[in-house]
Write a protein that holds these residues in place. Structure first.
Motif, PDB file in Angstrom:
ATOM      1  N   MET A  81      -5.885 -30.251 -31.077  1.00  0.00           N
ATOM      2  CA  MET A  81      -6.934 -29.651 -30.241  1.00  0.00           C
ATOM      3  C   MET A  81      -7.829 -30.737 -29.649  1.00  0.00           C
ATOM      4  O   MET A  81      -8.181 -30.679 -28.459  1.00  0.00           O
ATOM      5  CB  MET A  81      -7.777 -28.669 -31.062  1.00  0.00           C
ATOM      6  N   LEU A  82      -8.192 -31.725 -30.471  1.00  0.00           N
ATOM      7  CA  LEU A  82      -9.039 -32.810 -29.971  1.00  0.00           C
ATOM      8  C   LEU A  82      -8.335 -33.595 -28.875  1.00  0.00           C
ATOM      9  O   LEU A  82      -8.917 -33.884 -27.823  1.00  0.00           O
ATOM     10  CB  LEU A  82      -9.421 -33.750 -31.118  1.00  0.00           C
ATOM     11  N   ARG A  83      -7.083 -33.941 -29.113  1.00  0.00           N
ATOM     12  CA  ARG A  83      -6.330 -34.730 -28.131  1.00  0.00           C
ATOM     13  C   ARG A  83      -6.100 -33.965 -26.835  1.00  0.00           C
ATOM     14  O   ARG A  83      -6.087 -34.544 -25.757  1.00  0.00           O
ATOM     15  CB  ARG A  83      -5.000 -35.168 -28.730  1.00  0.00           C
ATOM     16  N   GLU A  84      -5.900 -32.655 -26.946  1.00  0.00           N
ATOM     17  CA  GLU A  84      -5.641 -31.820 -25.772  1.00  0.00           C
ATOM     18  C   GLU A  84      -6.925 -31.391 -25.065  1.00  0.00           C
ATOM     19  O   GLU A  84      -6.874 -30.793 -23.990  1.00  0.00           O
ATOM     20  CB  GLU A  84      -4.869 -30.560 -26.193  1.00  0.00           C
ATOM     21  N   GLY A  85      -8.072 -31.667 -25.687  1.00  0.00           N
ATOM     22  CA  GLY A  85      -9.339 -31.255 -25.107  1.00  0.00           C
ATOM     23  C   GLY A  85      -9.599 -29.771 -25.228  1.00  0.00           C
ATOM     24  O   GLY A  85     -10.349 -29.200 -24.443  1.00  0.00           O
ATOM     25  N   THR A  86      -8.994 -29.127 -26.237  1.00  0.00           N
ATOM     26  CA  THR A  86      -9.161 -27.679 -26.403  1.00  0.00           C
ATOM     27  C   THR A  86     -10.059 -27.332 -27.587  1.00  0.00           C
ATOM     28  O   THR A  86     -10.093 -26.184 -28.011  1.00  0.00           O
ATOM     29  CB  THR A  86      -7.790 -26.993 -26.587  1.00  0.00           C
ATOM     30  N   TRP A  87     -10.785 -28.321 -28.123  1.00  0.00           N
ATOM     31  CA  TRP A  87     -11.720 -28.032 -29.218  1.00  0.00           C
ATOM     32  C   TRP A  87     -12.781 -27.088 -28.684  1.00  0.00           C
ATOM     33  O   TRP A  87     -13.308 -27.310 -27.600  1.00  0.00           O
ATOM     34  CB  TRP A  87     -12.356 -29.333 -29.703  1.00  0.00           C
ATOM     35  N   PRO A  88     -13.107 -26.022 -29.403  1.00  0.00           N
ATOM     36  CA  PRO A  88     -14.063 -25.022 -28.905  1.00  0.00           C
ATOM     37  C   PRO A  88     -15.421 -25.630 -28.555  1.00  0.00           C
ATOM     38  O   PRO A  88     -15.912 -26.526 -29.237  1.00  0.00           O
ATOM     39  CB  PRO A  88     -14.207 -24.042 -30.067  1.00  0.00           C
ATOM     40  N   ALA A  89     -16.021 -25.145 -27.490  1.00  0.00           N
ATOM     41  CA  ALA A  89     -17.307 -25.653 -27.009  1.00  0.00           C
ATOM     42  C   ALA A  89     -18.407 -25.485 -28.040  1.00  0.00           C
ATOM     43  O   ALA A  89     -19.351 -26.270 -28.082  1.00  0.00           O
ATOM     44  CB  ALA A  89     -17.680 -24.960 -25.714  1.00  0.00           C
ATOM     45  N   ASP A  90     -18.305 -24.466 -28.901  1.00  0.00           N
ATOM     46  CA  ASP A  90     -19.360 -24.242 -29.888  1.00  0.00           C
ATOM     47  C   ASP A  90     -19.102 -25.016 -31.181  1.00  0.00           C
ATOM     48  O   ASP A  90     -19.750 -24.788 -32.184  1.00  0.00           O
ATOM     49  CB  ASP A  90     -19.520 -22.747 -30.180  1.00  0.00           C
ATOM     50  N   ASP A  91     -18.169 -25.974 -31.150  1.00  0.00           N
ATOM     51  CA  ASP A  91     -17.843 -26.856 -32.282  1.00  0.00           C
ATOM     52  C   ASP A  91     -17.258 -26.130 -33.490  1.00  0.00           C
ATOM     53  O   ASP A  91     -17.238 -26.677 -34.582  1.00  0.00           O
ATOM     54  CB  ASP A  91     -19.054 -27.685 -32.729  1.00  0.00           C
ATOM     55  N   THR A  92     -16.798 -24.898 -33.325  1.00  0.00           N
ATOM     56  CA  THR A  92     -16.112 -24.237 -34.433  1.00  0.00           C
ATOM     57  C   THR A  92     -14.672 -24.708 -34.441  1.00  0.00           C
ATOM     58  O   THR A  92     -14.181 -25.259 -33.465  1.00  0.00           O
ATOM     59  CB  THR A  92     -16.137 -22.692 -34.274  1.00  0.00           C
ATOM     60  N   ALA A  93     -13.993 -24.489 -35.539  1.00  0.00           N
ATOM     61  CA  ALA A  93     -12.626 -24.959 -35.660  1.00  0.00           C
ATOM     62  C   ALA A  93     -11.594 -23.968 -35.134  1.00  0.00           C
ATOM     63  O   ALA A  93     -10.422 -24.166 -35.306  1.00  0.00           O
ATOM     64  CB  ALA A  93     -12.332 -25.287 -37.106  1.00  0.00           C
ATOM     65  N   ALA A  94     -12.007 -22.942 -34.486  1.00  0.00           N
ATOM     66  CA  ALA A  94     -11.107 -21.936 -33.872  1.00  0.00           C
ATOM     67  C   ALA A  94      -9.969 -21.540 -34.793  1.00  0.00           C
ATOM     68  O   ALA A  94      -9.066 -22.312 -35.040  1.00  0.00           O
ATOM     69  CB  ALA A  94     -10.563 -22.432 -32.546  1.00  0.00           C
ATOM     70  N   ALA A  95     -10.008 -20.348 -35.264  1.00  0.00           N
ATOM     71  CA  ALA A  95      -8.990 -19.870 -36.194  1.00  0.00           C
ATOM     72  C   ALA A  95      -7.670 -19.645 -35.518  1.00  0.00           C
ATOM     73  O   ALA A  95      -7.497 -19.538 -34.366  1.00  0.00           O
ATOM     74  CB  ALA A  95      -9.453 -18.564 -36.847  1.00  0.00           C
TER      75      ALA A  95
END
Length: 95
Positions: A81-95
């Protein structure tokens, strides 16, 4: 450039490699993932506002238990997710 290396592996790992169409690529991918683990962890921590210093690393090296297979899979998902730039904007780890 490549180099031929001979290693001894546990039976279950050897059986897994026997099923792989390209055993060399599977081993190289696994070793690269291991090599990148520390920097990926630092990237994940930095992404949520935690800066890790060399002194921090030295203090905990060898103290923490090894990750389970499930924990490694989750860590990989988060690195992706970090590498793809898809980490959630609210800094949650997205389930």
């Amino acid at each position: 450039m490549t180099k031929r290396v001979t290693v001894s592996l546990p039976d279950d790992v050897a059986a897994y490699l026997d099923q792989e169409p390209n055993a060399s690529a599977a081993v190289a991918d696994a070793l690269r993932a291991r090599m990148d683990r520390a920097s990926a962890t630092v990237e994940m921590l930095r992404a949520v506002g935690i800066e890790v210093t060399n002194a921090d690393r030295d203090r905990v090296r060898g103290v923490l238990p090894r990750l389970s297979a499930e924990q490694r899979a989750e860590a990989q998902r988060r690195r992706d997710m970090l590498r793809e730039g898809t980490w959630p904007a609210d800094d949650t780890a997205a389930a």
